[in-house]
Design a protein around this motif. Structure first.
Motif, PDB file in Angstrom:
ATOM      1  N   ARG A 107       0.854  -1.340  -0.123  1.00 52.97           N
ATOM      2  CA  ARG A 107      -0.040  -0.010   0.077  1.00 52.97           C
ATOM      3  C   ARG A 107       1.032   1.216  -0.045  1.00 52.97           C
ATOM      4  NH1 ARG A 107      -5.134  -1.262   3.878  1.00 52.97           N
ATOM      5  NH2 ARG A 107      -6.246  -2.662   2.430  1.00 52.97           N
ATOM      6  N   TRP A 108       1.968   1.191   0.318  1.00 53.04           N
ATOM      7  CA  TRP A 108       2.964   2.452   0.340  1.00 53.04           C
ATOM      8  C   TRP A 108       2.960   3.285  -0.798  1.00 53.04           C
ATOM      9  CZ3 TRP A 108       3.932   3.870   5.054  1.00 53.04           C
ATOM     10  CH2 TRP A 108       4.092   3.155   6.018  1.00 53.04           C
ATOM     11  N   LEU A 109       3.225   2.760  -2.047  1.00 59.93           N
ATOM     12  CA  LEU A 109       3.397   3.352  -3.051  1.00 59.93           C
ATOM     13  C   LEU A 109       2.017   4.363  -3.538  1.00 59.93           C
ATOM     14  CD1 LEU A 109       5.797   4.486  -4.866  1.00 59.93           C
ATOM     15  CD2 LEU A 109       6.067   2.527  -3.463  1.00 59.93           C
ATOM     16  N   ALA A 110       0.889   3.556  -3.345  1.00 59.24           N
ATOM     17  CA  ALA A 110      -0.309   3.993  -3.773  1.00 59.24           C
ATOM     18  C   ALA A 110      -0.810   5.228  -2.893  1.00 59.24           C
ATOM     19  CB  ALA A 110      -1.444   3.050  -3.462  1.00 59.24           C
ATOM     20  N   ALA A 111      -0.487   5.042  -1.562  1.00 60.69           N
ATOM     21  CA  ALA A 111      -0.875   6.092  -0.631  1.00 60.69           C
ATOM     22  C   ALA A 111       0.206   7.338  -0.828  1.00 60.69           C
ATOM     23  CB  ALA A 111      -0.602   5.701   0.731  1.00 60.69           C
ATOM     24  N   LEU A 112       1.464   7.280  -1.123  1.00 63.20           N
ATOM     25  CA  LEU A 112       2.273   8.122  -1.201  1.00 63.20           C
ATOM     26  C   LEU A 112       1.934   8.942  -2.823  1.00 63.20           C
ATOM     27  CD1 LEU A 112       5.790   6.109  -0.464  1.00 63.20           C
ATOM     28  CD2 LEU A 112       4.785   8.254   0.720  1.00 63.20           C
ATOM     29  N   ARG A 113       1.914   8.261  -3.849  1.00 62.26           N
ATOM     30  CA  ARG A 113       1.398   8.921  -5.195  1.00 62.26           C
ATOM     31  C   ARG A 113       0.094   9.608  -5.008  1.00 62.26           C
ATOM     32  NH1 ARG A 113       3.515   5.033  -9.706  1.00 62.26           N
ATOM     33  NH2 ARG A 113       3.169   6.931 -10.599  1.00 62.26           N
ATOM     34  N   ALA A 114      -0.728   9.326  -4.105  1.00 59.83           N
ATOM     35  CA  ALA A 114      -1.939   9.998  -3.843  1.00 59.83           C
ATOM     36  C   ALA A 114      -1.657  11.479  -3.376  1.00 59.83           C
ATOM     37  CB  ALA A 114      -2.988   9.435  -3.103  1.00 59.83           C
ATOM     38  N   ARG A 258      -0.711  -2.890  -9.584  1.00 57.30           N
ATOM     39  CA  ARG A 258      -0.940  -1.408  -9.537  1.00 57.30           C
ATOM     40  C   ARG A 258      -1.569  -1.068  -8.154  1.00 57.30           C
ATOM     41  NH1 ARG A 258       2.300   1.284 -11.517  1.00 57.30           N
ATOM     42  NH2 ARG A 258       0.985   3.073 -12.041  1.00 57.30           N
ATOM     43  N   PRO A 259      -1.345   0.010  -7.784  1.00 58.94           N
ATOM     44  CA  PRO A 259      -1.872   0.540  -6.599  1.00 58.94           C
ATOM     45  C   PRO A 259      -3.407   0.601  -6.587  1.00 58.94           C
ATOM     46  CG  PRO A 259      -0.457   2.074  -7.267  1.00 58.94           C
ATOM     47  CD  PRO A 259      -0.481   1.067  -8.487  1.00 58.94           C
ATOM     48  N   GLU A 260      -4.026   0.403  -5.491  1.00 59.12           N
ATOM     49  CA  GLU A 260      -5.229   0.012  -5.346  1.00 59.12           C
ATOM     50  C   GLU A 260      -5.989   1.798  -5.240  1.00 59.12           C
ATOM     51  OE1 GLU A 260      -6.414  -1.166  -0.896  1.00 59.12           O
ATOM     52  OE2 GLU A 260      -4.260  -1.708  -1.584  1.00 59.12           O
ATOM     53  N   ALA A 261      -7.135   1.787  -5.330  1.00 59.43           N
ATOM     54  CA  ALA A 261      -8.018   3.098  -5.246  1.00 59.43           C
ATOM     55  C   ALA A 261      -7.476   3.746  -3.867  1.00 59.43           C
ATOM     56  CB  ALA A 261      -9.307   3.033  -5.583  1.00 59.43           C
TER      57      ALA A 261
END
Ligand SMILES: Nc1ncnc2c1ncn2[C@@H]1O[C@H](COP(=O)(O)OP(=O)(O)O)[C@@H](O)[C@H]1O
Ligand SMILES: [Mg+2]
Length: 263
Positions: A107-114, A258-261
Motif C-alpha cells: 500500500r505504500w506507493l499507492a498512498a504516497l502517490r496520492a 498497480r496501486p489500489e484506489a
C-alpha cells in the motif's frame, strides 16, 4: 518522473543522500510537489544525518494504512527534512522499521502517490528474501544506487534481475561518484541503463540537510548532478512506453500490481 524507488545492494553507497537530493531538486526547481519516504527496513537515518529529533511518522502511517489506503495517513505524518521537502521518516530501529514497513504491504506507493506527483522512496538496502520487499510495488522505476567500485558493481549485479521481477518495472543505475570506474562502464557491466551520476560532494550533502532546496544549494554540484539524474530517470521510465518523459498515469499497462484506489 513520477515515483522512483531507490535501493542499494550492500554497504552504504549513498541511497538516502541520493533520494533526498532528487526530492529536493524536484521540489526546488518546481517540477511539482515532491515527497520523500524512508522505507528502509534497516531503519531510518534522516534523523541521524540531520541531528534533529524528528518524528518518525512511518509508524502511525503504517497503522492507518493497515486499515485503509488514505492520503491522510501520509499527509499527516511528514516532516520537512530536508527543509522544503515533506518526508515520511522511519524510526532508527531496524526491528521496528522492518515490521512496520512489512505491515502495510503493497500500500505504500499507492498512498504516497496520492499525495504528491513526484515520489522518491529510499527503499534502503535490498535483501533478496526480505520480509518488506513489497515496499517497492507500484513504483514506476527502480533505481539501483551503487558506487563505481569493483565491490559495488559485483554486489549490484546479482540484484537487478530480482528487482525487475518483483517490481515489473524498469531498473536503472544511479552511480554515486565517478571514481575509480566511469559510471557508463559500471552501467554496461550491470547491463542496465545509466540514469545518472550523483556527484561526490560532501559540502553539498551538509548543505542539503541544513538548507534543503535553497537557491544556494540548487547551485551545488550535488544538486546539479541530481537534476540531471532526475532527467535521466524520467527518460528511462519514458522509454519503456516508447515516449519521452511520461506522466505516471499513462505508464504502460503491462506492469506489476498497480496501486489500489486511494481515498
Ligand atoms: N554524494 C555524496 N557526496 C558526499 N558524501 C556522500 C554522498 N552520498 C553519501 N555520502 C556520505 O556517505 C555516508 C552514507 O550516506 P547515506 O546516504 O546515508 O548512505 P546509505 O543510505 O546508502 O546508507 C554519509 O556520511 C553521507 O554523508
Ligand atoms: Mg540510508
Amino acid at each position: 518522473m513520477a515515483a522512483v524507488a531507490l535501493v542499494s545492494a550492500k554497504g552504504s553507497p549513498g541511497v538516502t543522500t541520493a533520494t533526498a537530493a532528487l526530492a529536493a531538486v524536484a521540489a526546488g526547481v518546481g517540477v511539482g510537489p515532491a515527497l520523500m519516504a524512508e522505507l528502509d527496513p534497516s531503519g531510518g537515518s534522516v534523523q541521524v544525518l540531520t541531528g534533529t529529533m524528528a518524528v518518525p511518522g512511518l509508524v502511525d502511517a503504517a497503522g492507518r494504512l493497515r486499515r485503509e489506503t488514505t492520503r491522510s495517513a501520509i499527509e499527516e505524518n511528514t516532516t520537512m527534512l530536508p527543509p522544503g521537502v515533506p518526508t515520511l521518516l522511519a524510526p532508527a530501529s531496524s526491528s521496528i522499521a522492518e515490521s512496520v514497513i512489512e505491515s502495510a504491504g503493497t500500500r505504500w506507493l499507492a498512498a504516497l502517490r496520492a499525495v504528491a506527483p513526484e515520489v522518491f522512496v529510499d527503499a534502503g538496502r535490498w535483501e533478496a528474501h526480505g520480509r518488506a520487499s513489497s515496499r517497492i510495488v507500484g513504483a514506476d522505476l527502480v533505481a539501483l544506487v551503487c558506487r563505481p567500485t569493483v565491490a559495488g558493481v559485483e554486489h549490484a549485479r546479482h540484484l537487478a534481475p530480482h528487482l525487475a521481477d518483483l517490481a515489473r518495472r524498469p531498473v536503472a543505475v544511479v552511480v554515486v561518484g565517478d571514481r575509480p570506474y566511469a559510471p557508463a562502464e559500471v552501467a554496461s557491466h550491470l547491463d542496465l541503463p545509466l540514469a545518472g551520476t550523483v556527484a561526490w560532494d560532501p559540502r553539498g550533502v551538509t548543505n542539503l540537510w541544513a538548507e534543503g532546496a535553497s537557491k544556494r544549494w540548487l547551485r551545488s554540484m550535488l544538486a546539479r548532478s541530481a537534476a540531471s539524474t532526475l532527467a535521466g530517470l524520467a527518460q528511462v521510465a519514458g522509454s519503456v512506453t516508447g515516449g519521452g518523459p511520461t506522466p505516471s498515469h499513462t505508464f504502460g499497462p503491462s506492469g506489476g500490481p498497480r496501486p489500489e484506489a486511494v481515498r
